[in-house]
Scaffold this motif. Structure first.
Motif, PDB file in Angstrom:
ATOM      1  N   SER A  57       0.865  -1.181   0.000  1.00 24.05           N
ATOM      2  CA  SER A  57       0.000   0.000   0.000  1.00 24.05           C
ATOM      3  C   SER A  57       0.897   1.224   0.000  1.00 24.05           C
ATOM      4  CB  SER A  57      -0.930   0.013   1.218  1.00 24.05           C
ATOM      5  OG  SER A  57      -0.176   0.043   2.414  1.00 24.05           O
ATOM      6  N   ILE A  58       0.304   2.398  -0.200  1.00 28.89           N
ATOM      7  CA  ILE A  58       1.076   3.637  -0.299  1.00 28.89           C
ATOM      8  C   ILE A  58       0.593   4.638   0.733  1.00 28.89           C
ATOM      9  CG2 ILE A  58       1.661   5.605  -1.783  1.00 28.89           C
ATOM     10  CD1 ILE A  58       1.412   3.719  -4.171  1.00 28.89           C
ATOM     11  N   ARG A  59       1.529   5.286   1.397  1.00 26.04           N
ATOM     12  CA  ARG A  59       1.206   6.330   2.366  1.00 26.04           C
ATOM     13  C   ARG A  59       1.910   7.619   1.953  1.00 26.04           C
ATOM     14  NH1 ARG A  59       2.250   4.407   8.045  1.00 26.04           N
ATOM     15  NH2 ARG A  59       4.436   4.391   7.380  1.00 26.04           N
ATOM     16  N   PRO A  60       1.174   8.630   1.512  1.00 22.05           N
ATOM     17  CA  PRO A  60       1.810   9.921   1.191  1.00 22.05           C
ATOM     18  C   PRO A  60       2.401  10.548   2.453  1.00 22.05           C
ATOM     19  CG  PRO A  60      -0.368   9.758   0.202  1.00 22.05           C
ATOM     20  CD  PRO A  60      -0.252   8.621   1.176  1.00 22.05           C
ATOM     21  N   VAL A  61       3.624  11.070   2.342  1.00 19.56           N
ATOM     22  CA  VAL A  61       4.292  11.714   3.477  1.00 19.56           C
ATOM     23  C   VAL A  61       4.840  13.060   3.031  1.00 19.56           C
ATOM     24  CG1 VAL A  61       4.903   9.506   4.552  1.00 19.56           C
ATOM     25  CG2 VAL A  61       6.516  10.605   2.984  1.00 19.56           C
ATOM     26  N   THR A  62       5.147  13.892   4.007  1.00 20.29           N
ATOM     27  CA  THR A  62       5.685  15.232   3.698  1.00 20.29           C
ATOM     28  C   THR A  62       7.067  15.453   4.286  1.00 20.29           C
ATOM     29  OG1 THR A  62       4.523  16.125   5.622  1.00 20.29           O
ATOM     30  CG2 THR A  62       3.400  16.274   3.487  1.00 20.29           C
ATOM     31  N   SER A  63       7.639  14.404   4.899  1.00 21.15           N
ATOM     32  CA  SER A  63       8.999  14.500   5.428  1.00 21.15           C
ATOM     33  C   SER A  63       9.685  13.155   5.255  1.00 21.15           C
ATOM     34  CB  SER A  63       8.991  14.910   6.903  1.00 21.15           C
ATOM     35  OG  SER A  63       8.745  13.792   7.729  1.00 21.15           O
ATOM     36  N   PHE A  64      10.984  13.108   5.577  1.00 23.63           N
ATOM     37  CA  PHE A  64      11.757  11.879   5.431  1.00 23.63           C
ATOM     38  C   PHE A  64      11.997  11.201   6.771  1.00 23.63           C
ATOM     39  CE2 PHE A  64      12.788  14.661   1.878  1.00 23.63           C
ATOM     40  CZ  PHE A  64      12.568  13.807   0.805  1.00 23.63           C
ATOM     41  N   ASN A  65      11.209  11.578   7.764  1.00 26.61           N
ATOM     42  CA  ASN A  65      11.371  11.027   9.107  1.00 26.61           C
ATOM     43  C   ASN A  65      10.206  10.146   9.530  1.00 26.61           C
ATOM     44  OD1 ASN A  65      13.894  12.390   9.772  1.00 26.61           O
ATOM     45  ND2 ASN A  65      12.677  14.276   9.768  1.00 26.61           N
ATOM     46  N   GLU A  66       9.349   9.795   8.586  1.00 21.15           N
ATOM     47  CA  GLU A  66       8.182   9.000   8.920  1.00 21.15           C
ATOM     48  C   GLU A  66       8.562   7.559   9.254  1.00 21.15           C
ATOM     49  OE1 GLU A  66       5.211  10.279   9.203  1.00 21.15           O
ATOM     50  OE2 GLU A  66       5.669  12.258   8.371  1.00 21.15           O
ATOM     51  N   LYS A  67       7.875   6.979  10.199  1.00 23.24           N
ATOM     52  CA  LYS A  67       8.118   5.586  10.580  1.00 23.24           C
ATOM     53  C   LYS A  67       7.727   4.652   9.446  1.00 23.24           C
ATOM     54  CE  LYS A  67       6.947   2.229  14.174  1.00 23.24           C
ATOM     55  NZ  LYS A  67       6.131   1.959  15.386  1.00 23.24           N
ATOM     56  N   MET A  68       8.512   3.596   9.266  1.00 17.83           N
ATOM     57  CA  MET A  68       8.209   2.613   8.228  1.00 17.83           C
ATOM     58  C   MET A  68       7.347   1.483   8.786  1.00 17.83           C
ATOM     59  SD  MET A  68      11.575   2.027   5.892  1.00 17.83           S
ATOM     60  CE  MET A  68      10.647   1.083   4.690  1.00 17.83           C
ATOM     61  N   THR A  69       6.437   1.022   7.946  1.00 17.04           N
ATOM     62  CA  THR A  69       5.630  -0.156   8.246  1.00 17.04           C
ATOM     63  C   THR A  69       5.813  -1.151   7.118  1.00 17.04           C
ATOM     64  OG1 THR A  69       3.994   1.276   9.326  1.00 17.04           O
ATOM     65  CG2 THR A  69       3.298  -0.976   8.757  1.00 17.04           C
ATOM     66  N   LYS A  70       6.000  -2.405   7.424  1.00 16.85           N
ATOM     67  CA  LYS A  70       6.232  -3.399   6.386  1.00 16.85           C
ATOM     68  C   LYS A  70       5.077  -3.421   5.385  1.00 16.85           C
ATOM     69  CE  LYS A  70       9.419  -6.477   8.735  1.00 16.85           C
ATOM     70  NZ  LYS A  70       9.739  -7.860   9.176  1.00 16.85           N
ATOM     71  N   GLY A  71       5.444  -3.354   4.113  1.00 17.29           N
ATOM     72  CA  GLY A  71       4.448  -3.398   3.050  1.00 17.29           C
ATOM     73  C   GLY A  71       3.850  -2.054   2.702  1.00 17.29           C
ATOM     74  N   VAL A  72       4.275  -1.001   3.402  1.00 17.83           N
ATOM     75  CA  VAL A  72       3.746   0.340   3.141  1.00 17.83           C
ATOM     76  C   VAL A  72       4.840   1.198   2.515  1.00 17.83           C
ATOM     77  CG1 VAL A  72       2.711   2.410   4.129  1.00 17.83           C
ATOM     78  CG2 VAL A  72       2.138   0.151   5.070  1.00 17.83           C
ATOM     79  N   ILE A  73       4.560   1.764   1.366  1.00 12.40           N
ATOM     80  CA  ILE A  73       5.515   2.625   0.667  1.00 12.40           C
ATOM     81  C   ILE A  73       5.296   4.065   1.109  1.00 12.40           C
ATOM     82  CG2 ILE A  73       6.307   3.455  -1.591  1.00 12.40           C
ATOM     83  CD1 ILE A  73       5.131   0.842  -2.789  1.00 12.40           C
ATOM     84  N   ASN A  74       6.239   4.613   1.838  1.00 15.65           N
ATOM     85  CA  ASN A  74       6.179   6.037   2.182  1.00 15.65           C
ATOM     86  C   ASN A  74       6.564   6.835   0.935  1.00 15.65           C
ATOM     87  OD1 ASN A  74       5.459   5.499   4.794  1.00 15.65           O
ATOM     88  ND2 ASN A  74       7.460   5.942   5.687  1.00 15.65           N
ATOM     89  N   LEU A  75       5.661   7.653   0.456  1.00 11.15           N
ATOM     90  CA  LEU A  75       5.866   8.357  -0.814  1.00 11.15           C
ATOM     91  C   LEU A  75       5.808   9.866  -0.632  1.00 11.15           C
ATOM     92  CD1 LEU A  75       6.053   8.294  -3.989  1.00 11.15           C
ATOM     93  CD2 LEU A  75       3.554   8.414  -3.974  1.00 11.15           C
TER      94      LEU A  75
END
Length: 335
Positions: A57-75
């Motif tokens: 799945s994809i999670r839009p983010v606005t910084s590079f410090n967001e926590k990672m979750t397996k299977g989730v693309i921080n974009l």
């Protein structure tokens, strides 16, 4: 050890870059030592994620410090492409402009200290040029944006590392481009990278000749006598363990099978890339040396012919990611 922040640019939206970027997030290795953020476009990545796996799945983010979750693309969504604007497998002005701005954003973020390394998926040079962005490729963009004059392209796979003195130029122009200063600079870049980026305390550098049999004492050309040997001697005076010039047709067997040296300095593109791609085509990595930031990339192109088919190998992209982690960790130790 502190988790690294790594930015991954999705590359040409019409190529396999988005696919191999998405496939990274299916691999457990990327979650161990880093927080990973993709720089690209949501429209493209949603299409790609649906083709690649329903476990993503994809999670839009606005910084590079967001926590990672397996299977989730921080974009980090650049919002440059609308749905359907860039068809798969087709060079477009829109795609060329977008891929450039993904890289530019990654460089800016690295220079600001917001990320510790960048991994760049493949871009298409002709699409760049269609957009009026007249760079030969990633390396020159990186050098320009970081303000670096002395930089170089190193390619590597698990069995071999090569540094190129000349890169994307015609074979007939290579001899005229070689100078003692230029060869020496590449030897120095290779030496520094082996020490600082790969933790080799006393690097052994093999410098290759240009001509068959390294010129055979001038019988087949004098570049070894006039240019390459003086550069090696100058490097040795600086305490660098550079040796050669070695005949290119014999040295690679020693490098690959006997680990005779840590890196080979090659005079032109195919001299280094043919042996490297022969033994490590799917695991090759491009590393830009001389930059104030860490940058790696898979050593292959956009592969328009298989874009959207979901058969692109993620191996080179994963190796590029792992290499970025190693280099960033070593640079942190040396600070």
């Amino acid at each position: 050890m502190q988790k690294l922040r790594i930015a991954v640019t999705m590359g040409d939206p019409a190529g396999i870059g988005p696919e191999i970027t998405a496939k990274l997030f299916l691999l457990p290795e990327i979650y161990k030592n880093a927080s990973v953020t993709v720089i690209g476009d949501l429209t493209t990545m949603i299409d790609t994620q649906r083709r690649v796996s329903n476990k993503l799945s994809i999670r839009p983010v606005t910084s590079f410090n967001e926590k990672m979750t397996k299977g989730v693309i921080n974009l980090f969504d650049m919002k440059l492409i609308k749905y359907g604007e860039v068809p798969l497998g087709v060079e477009t002005k829109k795609g060329g402009k977008a891929q450039y701005h993904y890289v530019k954003k990654a460089i800016e973020s690295a220079l600001k200290g917001e990320v510790d390394a960048i991994v760049t998926a493949p871009i298409n040079k002709h699409a760049l040029h269609m957009a009026g962005i007249m760079y030969p490729g990633h390396t020159e963009i990186l050098a320009k944006e970081t303000g670096v004059k002395n930089f170089g392209m190193m390619l590597m796979c698990p069995q071999l590392k090569v540094m190129l003195v000349t890169t994307h130029t015609s074979l007939k122009s290579v001899s005229g481009l070689l100078t003692v200063k230029k060869v020496l600079e590449k030897i120095e870049l290779a030496h520094t990278a082996m020490k600082d980026d790969f933790g080799i305390k006393a690097p052994r550098i093999a410098v290759l000749g240009l001509n068959p049999h390294s010129g055979e004492a001038g019988a087949f050309g004098d570049e070894e006598i006039k240019i390459i040997t003086p550069a090696i001697k100058a490097a040795q005076k600086k305490g660098i363990n550079a040796q050669g010039p070695y005949p290119p047709d014999t040295i690679f067997g020693k490098l690959i099978h006997k680990q005779s040296h840590d890196i080979a300095v090659c005079m032109y593109h195919d001299q280094g890339l043919i042996p490297l791609k022969l033994i490590g085509f799917e695991s090759g990595v491009n590393v830009t040396l001389g930059l104030p930031i860490v940058r790696t990339s898979p050593d292959h192109g956009t592969a328009y012919d298989i874009a959207g088919t979901n058969i692109a190998s993620v191996e080179s992209m994963l190796t590029a990611f792992k290499t970025a982690v190693v280099i960033a960790q070593n640079r942190m130790k040396n600070r």
